[in-house]
Write a protein that holds these residues in place. Structure first.
Motif, PDB file in Angstrom:
ATOM      1  N   ASN A 190      44.350  25.611  67.655  1.00 27.31           N
ATOM      2  CA  ASN A 190      45.267  26.825  67.127  1.00 27.31           C
ATOM      3  C   ASN A 190      45.153  27.701  66.260  1.00 27.31           C
ATOM      4  O   ASN A 190      45.318  27.984  64.779  1.00 27.31           O
ATOM      5  CB  ASN A 190      46.933  26.583  67.312  1.00 27.31           C
ATOM      6  CG  ASN A 190      47.900  26.211  67.944  1.00 27.31           C
ATOM      7  OD1 ASN A 190      47.416  26.482  68.841  1.00 27.31           O
ATOM      8  ND2 ASN A 190      48.398  25.580  68.082  1.00 27.31           N
ATOM      9  N   PRO A 213      43.127  30.188  63.946  1.00 25.03           N
ATOM     10  CA  PRO A 213      42.384  32.027  64.299  1.00 25.03           C
ATOM     11  C   PRO A 213      41.588  32.656  64.598  1.00 25.03           C
ATOM     12  O   PRO A 213      40.390  31.305  63.974  1.00 25.03           O
ATOM     13  CB  PRO A 213      43.103  32.427  62.606  1.00 25.03           C
ATOM     14  CG  PRO A 213      44.140  31.311  62.554  1.00 25.03           C
ATOM     15  CD  PRO A 213      43.531  29.653  62.542  1.00 25.03           C
ATOM     16  N   VAL A 221      54.738  28.654  64.523  1.00 23.24           N
ATOM     17  CA  VAL A 221      53.921  28.815  63.683  1.00 23.24           C
ATOM     18  C   VAL A 221      54.953  27.708  62.539  1.00 23.24           C
ATOM     19  O   VAL A 221      54.786  27.333  61.822  1.00 23.24           O
ATOM     20  CB  VAL A 221      54.112  30.279  63.234  1.00 23.24           C
ATOM     21  CG1 VAL A 221      53.770  30.718  61.626  1.00 23.24           C
ATOM     22  CG2 VAL A 221      52.608  31.223  64.206  1.00 23.24           C
ATOM     23  N   CYS A 248      41.840  39.665  66.331  1.00 26.87           N
ATOM     24  CA  CYS A 248      42.797  39.667  65.864  1.00 26.87           C
ATOM     25  C   CYS A 248      43.122  40.860  66.419  1.00 26.87           C
ATOM     26  O   CYS A 248      42.281  41.906  65.101  1.00 26.87           O
ATOM     27  CB  CYS A 248      44.129  39.638  64.969  1.00 26.87           C
ATOM     28  SG  CYS A 248      45.560  40.129  64.312  1.00 26.87           S
ATOM     29  N   LEU A 277      43.144  32.904  69.454  1.00 27.76           N
ATOM     30  CA  LEU A 277      43.476  31.141  68.758  1.00 27.76           C
ATOM     31  C   LEU A 277      42.671  30.040  69.739  1.00 27.76           C
ATOM     32  O   LEU A 277      42.095  30.989  70.466  1.00 27.76           O
ATOM     33  CB  LEU A 277      44.919  30.716  69.043  1.00 27.76           C
ATOM     34  CG  LEU A 277      46.124  32.157  68.165  1.00 27.76           C
ATOM     35  CD1 LEU A 277      47.577  30.423  67.990  1.00 27.76           C
ATOM     36  CD2 LEU A 277      45.282  32.211  66.441  1.00 27.76           C
ATOM     37  N   VAL A 322      46.421  37.986  69.506  1.00 31.72           N
ATOM     38  CA  VAL A 322      45.975  37.621  68.690  1.00 31.72           C
ATOM     39  C   VAL A 322      45.656  36.473  69.733  1.00 31.72           C
ATOM     40  O   VAL A 322      45.656  35.956  70.361  1.00 31.72           O
ATOM     41  CB  VAL A 322      46.566  36.463  67.882  1.00 31.72           C
ATOM     42  CG1 VAL A 322      46.400  35.085  67.019  1.00 31.72           C
ATOM     43  CG2 VAL A 322      47.550  37.575  66.934  1.00 31.72           C
ATOM     44  N   VAL A 380      45.025  34.181  59.892  1.00 34.72           N
ATOM     45  CA  VAL A 380      45.484  35.171  60.990  1.00 34.72           C
ATOM     46  C   VAL A 380      44.559  36.439  60.704  1.00 34.72           C
ATOM     47  O   VAL A 380      44.068  37.210  61.434  1.00 34.72           O
ATOM     48  CB  VAL A 380      46.545  35.411  62.116  1.00 34.72           C
ATOM     49  CG1 VAL A 380      46.539  35.902  62.793  1.00 34.72           C
ATOM     50  CG2 VAL A 380      47.081  33.482  61.850  1.00 34.72           C
ATOM     51  N   THR A 406      50.606  36.014  66.856  1.00 41.44           N
ATOM     52  CA  THR A 406      50.027  34.437  66.561  1.00 41.44           C
ATOM     53  C   THR A 406      51.460  33.440  67.156  1.00 41.44           C
ATOM     54  O   THR A 406      50.431  32.706  68.361  1.00 41.44           O
ATOM     55  CB  THR A 406      50.451  33.966  64.956  1.00 41.44           C
ATOM     56  OG1 THR A 406      49.754  34.685  64.743  1.00 41.44           O
ATOM     57  CG2 THR A 406      49.582  32.802  64.955  1.00 41.44           C
TER      58      THR A 406
END
Ligand code: ATP
Length: 270
Positions: free
Chosen positions: A49, A51, A134, A54, A45, A43, A14, A264
Motif C-alpha cells: 500500500n 503510493p 485508509v 496517481c 499502490l 490510484v 498519495v 486510495t
C-alpha cells in the motif's frame, strides 16, 4: 480513534504521487478506479500500500454516481491507465472499483468501464467502506461527500453495519453559489475550490451543508454513533466539519486532504 497524523502523512504521499512516480517496493501493483461525478481518479499502490502513482481527470460522464456517458467514461479511464503505464513502464492488470452505497445495481456498468479499459476487476466496494481502508475506524461513521452524492458507512467493532447514500454533493454547492452571485456554474465551481474564498462562501452554502449533515444525523440517531469522519472532495471546504458538529452534536474529524481518501481506499482493496 482516527490517527490523523498517520493519515495526513500517508495522503500527502498519495498527493505527491500525482507528479512524482515512486518506485514500488514490491512487484504487484494495486489499482483503484474511482469513477466519480466530478472526477475520475486512478490510484496505484504497491503490494504494501505504498503510493506509487496517481492520475485524475474532470469527469462529467456520471450523474449522481451513475455512469451516463459510457463511451466518455471508457475513454477517460483508458487514457489515465495509459498515462500511468507510461509513467511506470509497466502494465496495469487488476483494479478495484467502488460506487455510492445503494447504487450497486449500476456496479455492472462501472465494471464494464474498467474492463473495457483493459483492467480486470478484483473487488467491488461501496465508497465510504472503501474510504475506511485508509481511516481504519472500528466505531463511528465515515461520510464521503463527493460531487454528486453524500454516502456514509456506519462501523461497529470494525464491521460496516449500515450504508446510505443521497444524491446531494458538491455540485449542489456550486449551483447555490452560481445562483447567489448570478454567475455561470463553471465560475462558481472555481470560486468554491479557491481556499482563499472559503470563509466568504461558507455562509452562502451553509443550508446545503446542513442538509448533508441532516442526512448523517438521521442515520446516526438510529445507530448511536459518537464520531464522524469526513472524506471526499467537498470536505475540502474549510469549516464544513464545524457545520457537521453543530448540526449533529457529534465530534467530526477530517484529514488535511480529504479528496484522495476514497480512491486510495479503493486501491487498497484491489
Ligand atoms: P461522487 O462520489 O459523488 O460520484 P466524485 O467522486 O467525483 O463524486 P470527489 O472527487 O470526492 O467526488 O469530489 C468532487 C467534489 O469536490 C466536486 O464537487 C468539487 O467541486 C469538490 N472540491 C474539490 N476541491 C475542492 C475544494 N478545494 N474546495 C471545495 N470543494 C472542492
Amino acid at each position: 480513534m482516527l490517527d490523523l497524523d498517520r493519515v495526513n502523512a500517508y495522503l500527502s504521499r498519495v498527493e505527491e504521487s500525482e507528479t512524482n512516480t515512486f518506485p514500488p517496493v514490491s512487484g504487484k501493483l494495486k489499482v483503484g478506479v474511482d469513477l466519480g461525478t466530478a472526477y475520475i481518479v486512478l490510484v496505484v499502490l504497491d503490494e504494501e500500500n505504498n503510493p506509487v502513482a496517481c492520475e485524475k481527470r474532470a469527469s462529467g460522464v456520471l450523474r449522481d454516481g451513475v455512469v451516463v456517458d459510457y463511451t466518455g467514461a471508457l475513454r477517460i479511464v483508458r487514457e489515465l491507465k495509459e498515462k500511468l503505464e507510461a509513467r511506470l513502464g509497466a502494465e496495469l492488470v487488476n483494479c478495484a472499483i467502488a460506487m455510492p452505497a445503494g447504487t450497486e445495481s449500476s456496479a455492472r456498468t462501472h465494471q464494464y468501464v474498467a474492463e473495457g479499459a483493459g483492467l480486470e476487476v478484483t473487488a467491488v466496494l461501496d465508497e465510504p467502506s472503501a474510504a475506511n481502508a485508509v481511516y481504519e475506524i472500528e466505531d463511528g461513521v465515515v461520510v464521503d461527500i463527493g460531487g454528486g452524492t453524500t454516502g456514509l458507512a456506519v462501523l461497529k467493532g470494525g464491521r460496516v453495519v449500515q450504508t446510505e447514500d443521497e444524491p446531494t454533493g458538491g455540485t449542489h454547492l456550486s449551483l447555490v453559489l452560481a445562483g447567489n452571485y448570478h454567475i455561470p456554474v463553471e465560475e462558481a465551481e472555481a470560486i468554491k475550490q479557491d481556499y482563499a474564498r472559503h470563509r466568504e462562501i461558507l455562509p452562502v452554502v451553509r443550508p446545503v451543508v446542513e442538509k448533508m449533515a441532516a442526512i448523517v444525523r438521521r442515520c446516526v440517531d438510529k445507530a448511536g454513533t459518537d464520531a464522524i469522519y469526513l472524506c471526499g472532495g467537498t470536505c475540502c471546504l474549510t469549516g464544513i466539519e464545524g457545520v457537521f458538529e453543530k448540526e449533529t452534536g457529534i465530534r467530526t474529524f477530517k484529514p488535511a486532504n480529504p479528496f484522495l481518501v476514497t480512491p486510495t481506499g479503493i486501491a487498497m482493496n484491489c
